[in-house]
Design a protein around this motif. Structure first.
Motif, PDB file in Angstrom:
ATOM      1  N   SER A 142       0.825  -1.214   0.000  1.00  0.00           N
ATOM      2  CA  SER A 142       0.000   0.000   0.000  1.00  0.00           C
ATOM      3  C   SER A 142       0.858   1.263   0.000  1.00  0.00           C
ATOM      4  O   SER A 142       0.377   2.324  -0.362  1.00  0.00           O
ATOM      5  CB  SER A 142      -0.954  -0.002   1.192  1.00  0.00           C
ATOM      6  N   LYS A 149       1.835   7.153  -9.913  1.00  0.00           N
ATOM      7  CA  LYS A 149       0.831   8.226  -9.976  1.00  0.00           C
ATOM      8  C   LYS A 149       0.830   8.957 -11.307  1.00  0.00           C
ATOM      9  O   LYS A 149      -0.199   9.412 -11.769  1.00  0.00           O
ATOM     10  CB  LYS A 149       1.054   9.226  -8.839  1.00  0.00           C
ATOM     11  N   PRO A 163      -5.604  -0.742   2.534  1.00  0.00           N
ATOM     12  CA  PRO A 163      -5.873   0.270   1.514  1.00  0.00           C
ATOM     13  C   PRO A 163      -4.802   1.355   1.553  1.00  0.00           C
ATOM     14  O   PRO A 163      -4.260   1.651   2.612  1.00  0.00           O
ATOM     15  CB  PRO A 163      -7.234   0.841   1.934  1.00  0.00           C
ATOM     16  N   ALA A 165      -3.167   5.241   1.321  1.00  0.00           N
ATOM     17  CA  ALA A 165      -3.617   6.590   1.690  1.00  0.00           C
ATOM     18  C   ALA A 165      -4.198   7.232   0.422  1.00  0.00           C
ATOM     19  O   ALA A 165      -3.642   7.042  -0.669  1.00  0.00           O
ATOM     20  CB  ALA A 165      -2.431   7.393   2.196  1.00  0.00           C
ATOM     21  N   PRO A 166      -5.315   7.959   0.534  1.00  0.00           N
ATOM     22  CA  PRO A 166      -5.964   8.527  -0.654  1.00  0.00           C
ATOM     23  C   PRO A 166      -5.001   9.344  -1.514  1.00  0.00           C
ATOM     24  O   PRO A 166      -5.086   9.300  -2.749  1.00  0.00           O
ATOM     25  CB  PRO A 166      -7.065   9.417  -0.067  1.00  0.00           C
ATOM     26  N   GLU A 167      -4.072  10.054  -0.888  1.00  0.00           N
ATOM     27  CA  GLU A 167      -3.155  10.899  -1.676  1.00  0.00           C
ATOM     28  C   GLU A 167      -2.150  10.078  -2.494  1.00  0.00           C
ATOM     29  O   GLU A 167      -1.520  10.594  -3.416  1.00  0.00           O
ATOM     30  CB  GLU A 167      -2.419  11.914  -0.781  1.00  0.00           C
ATOM     31  N   LEU A 169      -3.037   7.401  -4.224  1.00  0.00           N
ATOM     32  CA  LEU A 169      -3.764   6.632  -5.232  1.00  0.00           C
ATOM     33  C   LEU A 169      -3.639   7.263  -6.620  1.00  0.00           C
ATOM     34  O   LEU A 169      -4.041   8.412  -6.820  1.00  0.00           O
ATOM     35  CB  LEU A 169      -5.241   6.561  -4.818  1.00  0.00           C
ATOM     36  N   LYS A 171      -4.725   8.066 -10.472  1.00  0.00           N
ATOM     37  CA  LYS A 171      -6.101   8.405 -10.915  1.00  0.00           C
ATOM     38  C   LYS A 171      -6.843   7.181 -11.465  1.00  0.00           C
ATOM     39  O   LYS A 171      -7.880   6.814 -10.966  1.00  0.00           O
ATOM     40  CB  LYS A 171      -6.037   9.513 -11.970  1.00  0.00           C
TER      41      LYS A 171
END
Ligand code: NAP
Length: 252
Positions: A142, A149, A163, A165-167, A169, A171
């Protein structure tokens, strides 16, 4: 020769869990076993014996822990890509004179029919993708998504235990949460259903995650294989059973 009555396992792998069990079976109460986990996984597989969780605070913290905890030997059974804790163990054991063993599962090697593209790190893996296809399956950790990116024109599927971290991920990325072992049938079905044309993996080795390589071979897919960091100096064994034998002469 110094005797060993308390051992620290640096864990976070299936091998570390198997080792705690094997040490208990071999030495029983003659050997106290503490497994250390980094604390990244919310519901880790719990090994036998005592468990401690969280970083030590670099080399000074681990050195202090070995001294204060009365640790007589360290078995570093961390993941082949966990290079920082492995280097810290080398330094802390050297500073304290505590014997150290590396338990390192063998790396995967290519079989006939494999189409592996060997790369030194995740950045090199990401850079290679656009030339190989448009739909990549990433089997990485993860915290490994950052280099992917900015990959242009490649749809990503990323499988991991926790999962990201959202930052972190990318697009165009679908995250699949999953923990091995994975069956060959499931891996083939996943690659086919999602029309994957590239597999990306670190060379972790071991049986639990190997089916994807067989599946990729069967489907004729290229595999972008990230090479391991260098092994630490000193004694190294490939299995928990070998680690038991390394300790046997030291346990009274
Ligand atoms: P890393 O980069 O080598 O280590 C980063 C820091 O995390 C270390 O400096 C240490 O903090 C702490 N740490 C790591 N492993 C530890 C352990 N077993 N016990 C206590 N502290 C630990 O490690 P990583 O690659 O993030 O891996 C973290 C854990 O996940 C390891 O236990 C590893 O076996 C497991 N794992 C890693 C991967 C992978 O691909 N890297 C895959 C599967 C499992 P301090 O400096 O504060 O002591």
């Amino acid at each position: 020769m110094a005797t060993v009555s308390k051992v620290l396992i640096l864990g976070g792998t299936g091998e570390a869990v198997a080792l705690a069990q094997a040490l208990d079976a071999a030495f029983g109460p003659a050997l106290a076993v503490v497994t250390s986990l980094a604390g990244r996984t919310k519901a880790p597989t719990r090994p036998l014996g005592d468990i401690r969780v969280g970083g030590f605070g670099g080399v000074p913290g681990l050195t202090q822990y070995l001294r204060d905890g009365g640790i007589d030997a360290v078995i570093d059974a961390t993941h082949p890509f966990a290079a920082r804790i492995t280097a810290n163990a080398v330094a802390a054991c050297a500073a304290t004179g505590v014997p150290r063993l590396r338990l390192d599962r063998p790396a995967w090697t290519p079989a006939p029919g494999d189409d592996w593209r060997l790369v030194p790190d995740l950045h090199a893996a990401a850079a290679l993708l656009p030339a190989l296809g448009g739909r990549a399956f990433l089997t990485v950790g993860s915290s490994d998504l950052g280099p992917f990116k900015e990959v242009p024109d490649v749809r990503l599927w990323a499988r991991m235990i926790e999962p990201p971290a959202p930052e972190d991920l990318p697009k165009a990325c679908t995250v699949i949460q999953g923990r091995g072992p994975f069956s060959l049938a499931d891996e083939e079905a996943f690659l086919r259903e999602n029309r994957i044309d590239i597999l990306v993996t670190k060379n972790s080795g071991g049986a639990a995650a190997a089916a994807k390589l067989t599946a990729a071979r069967g489907l004729g897919l290229p595999v972008v294989m990230v090479d391991r960091p260098p092994s630490p100096p000193g004694d190294s064994v490939p299995t928990a059973e070998d680690a038991v034998e390394w300790l046997r002469p030291l346990v009274p």
